[in-house]
Design an enzyme around this catalytic site. Structure first.
Site, short mmCIF file in Angstrom:
data_model
loop_
_atom_site.label_atom_id
_atom_site.label_comp_id
_atom_site.label_asym_id
_atom_site.label_seq_id
_atom_site.Cartn_x
_atom_site.Cartn_y
_atom_site.Cartn_z
N SER A 150 0.82 -1.22 0.00
CA SER A 150 0.00 0.00 0.00
C SER A 150 0.85 1.27 0.00
O SER A 150 0.32 2.36 -0.22
CB SER A 150 -0.94 0.01 1.22
OG SER A 150 -0.21 -0.13 2.42
N LYS A 209 7.85 -1.05 -6.81
CA LYS A 209 6.59 -1.77 -6.85
C LYS A 209 5.63 -1.16 -7.87
O LYS A 209 4.87 -1.88 -8.54
CB LYS A 209 5.95 -1.81 -5.45
CG LYS A 209 6.66 -2.74 -4.49
CD LYS A 209 6.61 -4.17 -5.00
CE LYS A 209 7.29 -5.17 -4.10
NZ LYS A 209 7.23 -6.55 -4.61
N TYR A 216 11.43 1.91 -2.56
CA TYR A 216 10.70 0.63 -2.59
C TYR A 216 9.37 0.80 -3.33
O TYR A 216 9.00 -0.03 -4.17
CB TYR A 216 10.45 0.15 -1.16
CG TYR A 216 9.60 -1.08 -1.05
CD1 TYR A 216 10.14 -2.34 -1.32
CD2 TYR A 216 8.27 -1.01 -0.66
CE1 TYR A 216 9.36 -3.49 -1.20
CE2 TYR A 216 7.48 -2.14 -0.56
CZ TYR A 216 8.03 -3.38 -0.82
OH TYR A 216 7.26 -4.51 -0.72
#
Length: 334
Positions: free
Chosen positions: A109, A141, A137
């Protein structure tokens, strides 16, 4: 997925990957494919290509990633973006080359903007700045989400990206330098109780709001999604406007302070909580809108209070194994 279909679970030793393996095994799937990092380095494109060409799985769960909490993300951003982009790029591309029927890419999320409207809908992706502490990160993603979407549009693949909320459960990482907030709290309160300390320090103000989902529930949702009828699965694969993206969560959140108090009660710590406001809070609120997943007929089974008890029990079992191993080692050396 047929019970005999060849299914590759990448990252099967991690928190989510191990839960996916358990979920598949419990539902009677018999042809599971796994490889340890020492056997297959997914950052190596040639190795990934050779593996998928040789094994030819029909379905792929991509739960492989370099993960960590605020400290790890803020300290090693280069490793986080490099390794995660390589893993996603290699596995998605080579899955297309070898004809994988369906692929589920697991993200986080944290891909959504830091100051996102709440609850967070899938369409909020790329509508604002990211949280600085885990930006590297998150971008890796997001690249994985984009790959699933573009390969679907250009090559007709059926790949989806599932974004789970904060996860915890069996096989969690309890290293205080690299763990996420919930396992870190479990370890902190346990060690404080064992040492008889009067207080436990909590990073930040305790005000940020977080949503948590038990890892076995997240795995159940992933298997549920991969088993959707063709027309429903294709609907998640995106179109010219909507990315191939779906949120996984419980739709409820609580403050870090409330979470810490719940963990304290479960562990049996009787001291006080001290909040170190000089440390970062991270994103102020992060609750996923899970209406798309709910509309498909899935909902979590494990409540947070029940999940915390299970997680602490698993932590104690893990600690007991470590202690017994250490005692065995000492006797052997003597």
């Amino acid at each position: 997925m047929d019970k005999s279909s060849k299914i590759y679970v990448a990252g099967h030793r991690g928190l989510v990957g191990s839960a996916i393996v358990r979920a598949l095994q419990s539902q009677g799937y018999t042809n599971l494919l796994t490889r340890k990092h020492a056997e297959l380095d997914l950052t190596d494109q040639a190795a990934t290509r050779a593996f998928l060409e040789r094994e030819r799985p029909e379905y792929v769960f991509d739960a492989a990633a370099k993960v960590g909490g605020i400290i790890a993300n803020d300290t090693y951003p280069a490793e986080f973006i490099h390794q995660n982009m390589l893993i996603a790029g290699n596995l998605i591309h080579e899955s297309w080359r070898t004809g994988v029927r369906r692929l589920l890419f697991l993200g986080s999320s944290c891909i959504y903007p830091r100051d996102c409207p709440q609850p967070i809908k899938e369409e909020y992706l790329l509508t604002g700045p990211l949280e600085p502490t885990n930006r590297a990160y998150a971008i890796a993603k997001i690249a994985g989400v984009e790959m699933c979407w573009t390969y679907n549009r250009q090559y007709g693949t059926k790949y989806i990206a599932a974004m789970p909320t904060n996860l915890y459960g069996k096989g969690d990482n309890y290293d205080l330098k690299t763990s996420h907030v919930l396992p870190a709290l479990i370890r902190k309160f346990h060690e404080a109780k064992e040492a008889g300390r009067p207080e436990v320090e909590i990073w930040g103000t305790g005000k940020p709001l977080r949503e948590f989902l038990f890892s076995d529930d997240a795995a159940d949702a992933c298997v549920f999604l991969m088993n959707l009828p063709e027309h429903r699965f294709i609907a998640i694969c995106g179109d010219s406007k909507q990315p191939a993206l779906i949120n996984i969560g419980c739709g409820e959140d609580q403050s870090i302070k409330t979470l810490a108090e719940m963990v304290s009660d479960v562990v049996g710590f009787k001291g006080r909580l001290r909040f170190d406001t000089s440390k970062p809070d991270g994103t102020p609120k992060k609750q996923l809108d899970v209406s798309r997943l709910s509309a498909l007929g899935w909902k979590p089974k494990v409540s947070l209070s029940e999940g915390l008890k299970l997680a602490y029990q698993q932590f104690l079992e893990k600690q007991g194994h470590r202690h017994s191993s250490a005692r065995s080692g000492q006797r052997g050396e003597g």
